[in-house]
Design a protein around this motif. Structure first.
Motif, PDB file in Angstrom:
ATOM      1  N   ALA A 147       0.804  -1.223   0.000  1.00 10.04           N
ATOM      2  CA  ALA A 147       0.000   0.000   0.000  1.00 10.04           C
ATOM      3  C   ALA A 147       0.839   1.277   0.000  1.00 10.04           C
ATOM      4  N   HIS A 223      -9.425  -5.462  -3.282  1.00 10.03           N
ATOM      5  CA  HIS A 223      -9.478  -4.023  -2.967  1.00 10.03           C
ATOM      6  C   HIS A 223      -9.039  -3.153  -4.140  1.00 10.03           C
ATOM      7  N   ARG A 247     -15.934  -7.618   1.411  1.00  5.84           N
ATOM      8  CA  ARG A 247     -14.953  -6.769   2.109  1.00  5.84           C
ATOM      9  C   ARG A 247     -13.811  -6.340   1.204  1.00  5.84           C
ATOM     10  N   GLN A 248     -13.661  -7.018   0.065  1.00  4.60           N
ATOM     11  CA  GLN A 248     -12.539  -6.709  -0.825  1.00  4.60           C
ATOM     12  C   GLN A 248     -12.990  -6.144  -2.162  1.00  4.60           C
ATOM     13  N   ASP A 252      -9.800   0.170  -2.212  1.00  3.84           N
ATOM     14  CA  ASP A 252      -9.343   0.671  -0.914  1.00  3.84           C
ATOM     15  C   ASP A 252      -7.826   0.722  -0.939  1.00  3.84           C
ATOM     16  N   ASP A 254      -5.674   1.187   1.228  1.00  4.82           N
ATOM     17  CA  ASP A 254      -4.973   0.621   2.382  1.00  4.82           C
ATOM     18  C   ASP A 254      -4.921  -0.904   2.349  1.00  4.82           C
ATOM     19  N   PRO A 256      -6.896  -3.348   3.458  1.00  7.67           N
ATOM     20  CA  PRO A 256      -6.945  -3.690   4.882  1.00  7.67           C
ATOM     21  C   PRO A 256      -7.005  -5.175   5.202  1.00  7.67           C
ATOM     22  N   THR A 257      -7.417  -6.028   4.274  1.00  2.57           N
ATOM     23  CA  THR A 257      -7.583  -7.451   4.614  1.00  2.57           C
ATOM     24  C   THR A 257      -6.422  -8.319   4.157  1.00  2.57           C
TER      25      THR A 257
END
Length: 537
Positions: A147, A223, A247-248, A252, A254, A256-257
């Motif tokens: 990231a 993401h 969630r992906q 995003d 970042d 995150p997962t």
């Protein structure tokens, strides 16, 4: 005489148009400044890639400004001033401002700039360069890097990544650019690209030539920016039973997962495979964050697993060769670090085969009549006349088409791999990577390997080929160690601070009943190759 560090820093700060970057540099201790100014980012795999930070060896507005000004000067020196150029971006930190910067610098230099709106999958940018007959494409992306990184990827006329000597010429042009703050810029409004995107997706959907669409797919874009595009492409091709990792799915920056947003990394596809098991999918598909790579998961007797890039490459190569008309003399290609199976498939199918250096900038230039190219790092070019680069979206559609066709006949992708192994032998592959803090460590390991080249690996005699001994564009920093049943390629990564060892073990198969023995023998040899790679120092 080299100017003192403080003078170099002061000159850079005075010419940096970003006040936040100026403040960052002015707050750093001397040791950190020495690192930031040790050397500028260099053109590696088709452009720039590095950490988001101020200074000449980071990704920031000043570096993007000067890089773009150098490219503009290079194009103008080739009498291409005023031509069409395309700029796109992914969803990473900094990508929006970097894309705007690149577009405005190109416009300030007199080019006709098409700034793609919002986030753009890298394959769509590559397609746009080709479709619009642009002389240049710039995609702001760091692909599957962590990231904290970003990058600047360059495509030339025809939509292929740039190669030498263009990269060195551009680097020299960038070095001649003055302070970033003095580079002219002109405002650019994002273009209306709906028809371009629609045309791309329609042509991708048309790659599914089979008639069966009974297939349940689990999917994640990790993401990244390819989620909506790949779901639309699959839907337009008739694959509507698609389940996504919620969630992906949205971009995003970042990530995150996942620790590393690369579908090859351990753990990166855990949520995808969990979803695939829950919904009883037929296949699972993971794109990397800029959607140019496609990884495939399958249900196996001991649970879901991801196919290697070489396994998917063999399946797609065989599938696409079967679609070619008689007498067409198709060409398929892969790289020096990939499995040898595709070459054996091509020979049996009456097709031509090429092996290139790593990277799609070489693969798409493998020769006339190219119908498929892949690299083991889950990159696939399934339609070279559409996108002259790896394209995870089109690969996902073709994988789905193959899996659905097999399902209609009562078989699976794993069954198809068994069939290929019976015909061509087991080709087991793996990779051993060593991440380092300083690139000097990789240089030392390569030097030590060349000084004491092995004559045996896994109990088998091997011969060595040092690719630094080649001439011209075939020359690269890699050593190939090969015997009848094992093959090891050692090379530095082109995009990350890693030493990479690509391993392959080959074992002939006499019958379907012989498959378990052959696979076990190949895995034993592969483990021995891995032990050899682990001892390199």
């Amino acid at each position: 005489m080299t100017p003192p560090l403080q003078q170099v820093v002061d000159d850079w700060v005075a010419g940096d148009p970003d006040p936040a970057a100026r403040a960052e540099l002015q707050s750093l201790p001397d040791a950190e400044l020495a690192d930031r100014f040790a050397a500028p980012l260099t053109f590696g795999t088709a452009g720039l890639r590095g950490p988001l930070r101020a200074g000449p060896n980071g990704m920031n507005v000043a570096v993007v400004t000067r890089a773009t000004a150098g490219i503009a000067d290079w194009l103008q020196a080739k009498c291409l001033g005023g031509s069409v150029v395309v700029v796109g971006r992914d969803g990473r930190h900094g990508s929006a401002v970097f894309a705007t910067t690149a577009a405005e610098v190109l416009a300030g230099a007199g080019f006709s700039v098409v700034l793609l709106p919002g986030t753009t999958p890298t394959p769509l940018l590559a397609y746009a360069v080709r479709a619009l007959r642009a002389q240049l494409g710039v995609q702001i992306t760091a692909s599957h890097n962590p990231a904290g990184d970003n990058g600047y990827k360059v495509y030339l006329d025809g939509g292929a990544q740039l190669i030498s000597p263009a990269d060195r010429e551009i680097e020299a042009a960038i070095a001649a650019v003055g302070p970033a703050a003095a580079v002219p810029r002109s405002p650019v409004e994002p273009a209306a690209a709906h028809s371009l995107r629609a045309d791309y997706l329609a042509r991708v959907a048309a790659l599914a030539r089979g008639t069966n669409r009974d297939l349940r797919i689990a999917l994640t874009p990790l993401h990244g920016v390819g989620g909506n595009a790949v779901v639309e492409a699959l839907r337009d091709a008739g694959f509507t039973d698609v389940h996504t990792v919620g969630r992906q799915f949205a971009p995003d920056p970042d990530f995150p997962t996942v620790a590393f947003p690369n579908p090859e990394e351990p753990g990166a596809t855990d949520q995808l495979l969990d979803l695939a098991a829950r919904v009883e999918a037929d296949i699972a598909i993971a794109l990397d964050p800029d959607a140019d790579r496609c990884a495939v998961g399958v249900p196996a007797p001991d649970g879901w697993r991801m196919l290697t890039g070489d396994e998917t490459g063999a399946l797609l190569g065989n599938h696409l060769l079967a679609q070619q008309p008689d007498g067409s003399s198709p060409l398929v290609a892969t790289t020096i670090v990939s499995s040898q199976m595709l070459g054996r498939i091509a020979d049996a199918r009456g097709a031509r085969f090429a092996r290139t250096l790593t990277g799609f900038k070489w693969l798409v230039r493998a020769g006339e009549g190219l119908v498929y190219a892949y690299e083991e790092a889950v990159g696939h070019c399934v339609a070279p006349d559409l996108v002259r680069d790896k394209d995870g979206i089109s690969a996902a559609v073709v994988v789905a088409d193959l899996a659905a066709t097999l399902k209609s006949g009562g078989s699976t992708l794993l069954d198809a791999l068994d069939t290929l192994a019976i015909e061509f032998g087991v080709h087991a592959t793996a990779q051993v990577s060593r991440r380092v803090d300083h690139l000097d460590a990789i240089t030392d390991i390569m030097a030590n390997l060349r000084a004491t080249l092995p004559t045996e690996i896994a109990g088998e005699p091997v011969t060595a080929e040092d690719l630094l001994d080649r001439r011209g564009q075939a020359r690269t920093d890699a050593v190939i160690l090969a015997g009848d049943h094992v093959r090891v390629v050692v090379r530095p990564s082109g995009t990350e601070p890693k030493l990479k060892c690509y391993l392959e073990a080959f074992e002939p198969v006499t019958s379907r009943a012989d498959l378990p023995r052959a696979r076990a023998a190949a895995e034993d040899a592969l483990r021995a190759c891995a032990r050899f790679a682990a001892r390199l120092e």
